[in-house]
Design a protein around this motif. Structure first.
Motif, PDB file in Angstrom:
ATOM      1  N   ALA A 165       1.052  -0.745  -0.010  1.00  0.00           N
ATOM      2  CA  ALA A 165       0.037  -0.621  -0.052  1.00  0.00           C
ATOM      3  C   ALA A 165       0.908   1.182   0.049  1.00  0.00           C
ATOM      4  O   ALA A 165       0.447   2.569  -0.601  1.00  0.00           O
ATOM      5  N   PRO A 210      -7.293   5.614   1.749  1.00  0.00           N
ATOM      6  CA  PRO A 210      -7.223   4.709   2.553  1.00  0.00           C
ATOM      7  C   PRO A 210      -5.988   3.618   1.725  1.00  0.00           C
ATOM      8  O   PRO A 210      -5.721   4.241   1.098  1.00  0.00           O
ATOM      9  N   TYR A 242      -5.192   1.193  -0.238  1.00  0.00           N
ATOM     10  CA  TYR A 242      -4.903   0.263  -0.638  1.00  0.00           C
ATOM     11  C   TYR A 242      -3.997  -0.983  -1.378  1.00  0.00           C
ATOM     12  O   TYR A 242      -2.930  -0.159  -1.671  1.00  0.00           O
ATOM     13  N   GLU A 272     -12.097  -6.378  -8.706  1.00  0.00           N
ATOM     14  CA  GLU A 272     -10.707  -5.608  -8.420  1.00  0.00           C
ATOM     15  C   GLU A 272      -9.789  -5.491  -8.319  1.00  0.00           C
ATOM     16  O   GLU A 272      -8.755  -5.232  -8.236  1.00  0.00           O
ATOM     17  N   ARG A 312      -5.769   0.573   9.327  1.00  0.00           N
ATOM     18  CA  ARG A 312      -6.041   0.945   7.912  1.00  0.00           C
ATOM     19  C   ARG A 312      -6.573   0.438   6.714  1.00  0.00           C
ATOM     20  O   ARG A 312      -6.426   0.168   5.786  1.00  0.00           O
ATOM     21  N   GLU A 357      -6.163  -2.210   3.650  1.00  0.00           N
ATOM     22  CA  GLU A 357      -7.924  -3.560   3.205  1.00  0.00           C
ATOM     23  C   GLU A 357      -7.131  -4.380   3.599  1.00  0.00           C
ATOM     24  O   GLU A 357      -6.078  -5.039   3.099  1.00  0.00           O
ATOM     25  N   HIS A 358      -8.123  -5.534   3.419  1.00  0.00           N
ATOM     26  CA  HIS A 358      -8.039  -7.059   3.346  1.00  0.00           C
ATOM     27  C   HIS A 358      -7.587  -7.348   4.840  1.00  0.00           C
ATOM     28  O   HIS A 358      -7.160  -8.130   4.485  1.00  0.00           O
TER      29      HIS A 358
END
Length: 333
Positions: free
Chosen positions: A17, A45, A47, A92, A317, A319-320
């Motif tokens: 990220a 965010p 990502y 995605e 924070r 993602e996943h």
């Protein structure tokens, strides 16, 4: 418990990220946008890219295979093919995925034997950026771990250097998770490469070597290990007089290819063994494949230091994050 699996999986996602916005930019452009590299902030965010997406795909396939019994090539290939095809078809899958993975996964989707889908002339970093789970899953023999690391690579990247670099990356993660001292890591990896230089895992790879033009399976795999040994020499030279303020890609390569991504990610970790966030930031502020380099750096740092290496204001924070922690808890247990 240091929870090495959790630390490694969260670390690789954080590196991914952090490097996502800086990939394809040179260092001056990154500094102009992000400010001093030692102060780089995690995007919000946070990502992830295809690096972590495919790590999760491998994690799911590996879990399914081991749940069904003793890990072997057929037992791993079937769920792994399904997971890679699911990734290929996912909405995605829009995070700048590599062409080799896209082409190979398309061919896997058509039902072709994996040997025909494998891109035997590609040694891009798309296979070893995702291999950490093979180094983290408990209960595997050395032969199973090496074979699984190389087979998961071969489904997409069939070049011998991609196979060897994936095996070497998984081995490095395993050594660090088990408590190997970072100061001796390069020597251990060189020994492993020499020991396995002519070992072709026929049970796992079948006749893949025949598609390469090499004279024998030993000649095929030795070609890959020799390139890994070459980059380990460059890494050892860089660590003799480390230069933290210099772009690491200048020492060990830009990371678009497997052996260079491995070495540059490891260089960033070894320059800042006890400063994992600094290591991630250095890896993300590079002129090459920044997200993959930082992804590997995070996998190494997290395996060495464990889950507590990463601050909660970052880990909360990512993602996943829930699925990454689920696999970490499974393998830490």
């Amino acid at each position: 418990m240091k929870r090495a699996a959790t630390g490694s999986l969260i670390g690789l996602a954080l590196g991914d990220a952090l490097g996502f916005p800086t990939e394809f930019n040179d260092v001056p452009a990154i500094l102009a946008t992000c400010g001093p590299w030692r102060e780089m902030a995690l995007p919000d965010p946070a990502y992830i890219t295809d690096d972590t997406q495919m790590t999760l795909a491998l994690s799911r396939g590996l879990r399914t295979a081991t749940d069904r019994g003793l890990l072997g090539p057929k037992r791993l290939e079937r769920p792994l093919r399904e997971e890679f095809v699911d990734w290929y078809q996912s909405p995605e899958n829009n995070r700048a995925p590599g062409n080799t993975c896209l082409k190979a996964c398309y061919l896997l989707k058509t039902g072709k034997p994996w040997e025909e889908a494998s891109q035997v002339h590609s040694k891009g970093c798309g296979a070893n950026m995702r291999v950490a789970p093979v180094g983290l899953a408990p209960g595997l023999t050395d032969e199973q771990r090496a074979g699984a690391a190389q087979l998961q690579s071969a489904l997409t990247h069939g070049h011998p250097t991609a196979l060897a670099a994936s095996d070497l990356t998984a081995h490095a993660v395993r050594l660090l998770a088990e408590g190997a001292e970072p100061t001796g890591l390069v020597g251990l990896l060189r020994s492993y490469a020499y020991e396995n230089r002519e070992t072709y895992h026929e049970r796992w790879l079948g006749e893949l070597w025949t598609r390469s033009g090499d004279a024998s399976p030993r000649a095929f795999i030795a070609r890959g290990w020799d390139e890994c040994l070459g980059v380990l020499e460059r890494l050892r030279d860089a660590l003799r007089s480390p230069s933290p303020e210099t772009d690491p890609c200048l020492a060990t390569g830009e990371g678009w290819i497997a052996e260079e991504a491995f070495a540059t990610g490891l260089l960033c970790f070894l320059m800042f063994v006890d400063e994992p966030l600094t290591a991630l930031r250095r890896a993300a502020c590079t002129s090459g494949d920044s997200d993959s380099i930082a992804c590997l750096t995070g996998a190494f740092a997290g395996a060495h230091l464990g889950a507590d290496a990463w601050p909660t204001e970052w880990t909360g924070r990512i993602e996943h994050g829930a699925e990454l922690r689920e696999f970490g808890a499974l393998w830490d247990a």
